[in-house]
Design an enzyme around this catalytic site. Sequence first.
Site, short mmCIF file in Angstrom:
data_model
loop_
_atom_site.label_atom_id
_atom_site.label_comp_id
_atom_site.label_asym_id
_atom_site.label_seq_id
_atom_site.Cartn_x
_atom_site.Cartn_y
_atom_site.Cartn_z
N GLU A 2 -3.81 -4.88 -3.70
CA GLU A 2 -3.94 -6.44 -3.82
C GLU A 2 -4.43 -6.80 -2.40
OE1 GLU A 2 -0.36 -8.96 -4.10
OE2 GLU A 2 0.55 -7.55 -5.51
N LYS A 5 9.12 -10.37 -4.90
CA LYS A 5 8.41 -11.38 -3.82
C LYS A 5 9.48 -11.40 -2.72
CE LYS A 5 5.38 -15.41 -3.88
NZ LYS A 5 4.41 -14.90 -3.63
N ARG A 58 11.08 -13.96 -12.17
CA ARG A 58 10.49 -13.05 -11.28
C ARG A 58 11.53 -13.24 -9.94
NH1 ARG A 58 4.50 -13.72 -8.72
NH2 ARG A 58 5.35 -15.83 -7.89
#
Length: 355
Positions: free
Chosen positions: A238, A202, A101
Amino acid sequence: MVPSLNSTTEANANSNNDGKYPDVNWEELGFSLTPTDFMYVMKCSIGENFSQGSLIPYGNIELSPSSGILNYGQGVFEGLKAYRKEDGRILLFRPEQNALRMKAGAERLCMPPPSIEQFVDAVKQTVLANERWVPPFGKGSMYVRPLLMGSGATLGLGPAPEYTFLVYVSPVGSYHKGQRSLNLVVEEKHHRASSGGTGSIKTVANYSPVLNALSRAKAQGFSEVVFLDAATGKYIDEASACNLFSVKGNTISTPPTHGIILPGITRKSIIEIARTLGYQVEERHVTIDELLDADEAFCTGTAVVVTSIGSVTHQGRRVEYKTRADTACQKLRETLVGIQMGVLEDTMGWMVEVN
């Protein structure tokens, strides 16, 4: 960026009588930073690959005022945990997934990423160097924070000339200590991400924009917020730092991770566990009305693990959900935590021993 070698922790002076653990009240441990002994640092220049890093004493770092991370937010981070088994051995949960990620995020922001092997090795080295700070079995976990940033100076908008990969750790307890379930409110003023943006990586720049909504929610007594999609305002996105799931009967639904939703590693793991337990799992767009009509709801993330949602409030209407011990959330949580703590057999091959 030059780490300050003069900055050291007081960890060595804070050990308990047997010398194994520092003087920490593990029963009162919450989710906040506890400085530990060492951190890992590795650097490279633009157009090059990372090579060799090293452990140095944990402490402050130096950055140019014109560094890419400070001026243009050129940085990504990860979060994962290390757990101490009952026999004392230490396990990491799926670190290679965090490495993958970070790689995706680095490529999106024009940064050279560490290789998967370098990432995992750096995490292992940092955890092992701070082994005494890994909480005893059942008393918490060690939170691991890998950080990749543009540390070189750049005045004009563009990729930084130098990059730093850094890993530090902290012992932690529950993210929402003392709360068995969370009370969420739907945010209608601000959005977390939009199509074509950076919602699925992220990046450090994704998190401060949610603070306004989160602060307003907490001031009203809520635990978290539910963000809606920016295009229509009809579908759930989210929470501020975790993925959302709804449960209706035997069906568990969660938004897909196509470009907007962060592909959470806990999220991915819960989907796999749910299917092995016989639940039907749907990765699809979930309307706010569907969430309000669900039997139960929960959120997942490295920090929150798997936590029940007790209620969601939308336009003044409060809907409450099941949070009993026989809920899907509790079954999924017990299975996941059992694997992470080494209590249940790791048939998935997720856990990596630190040695």
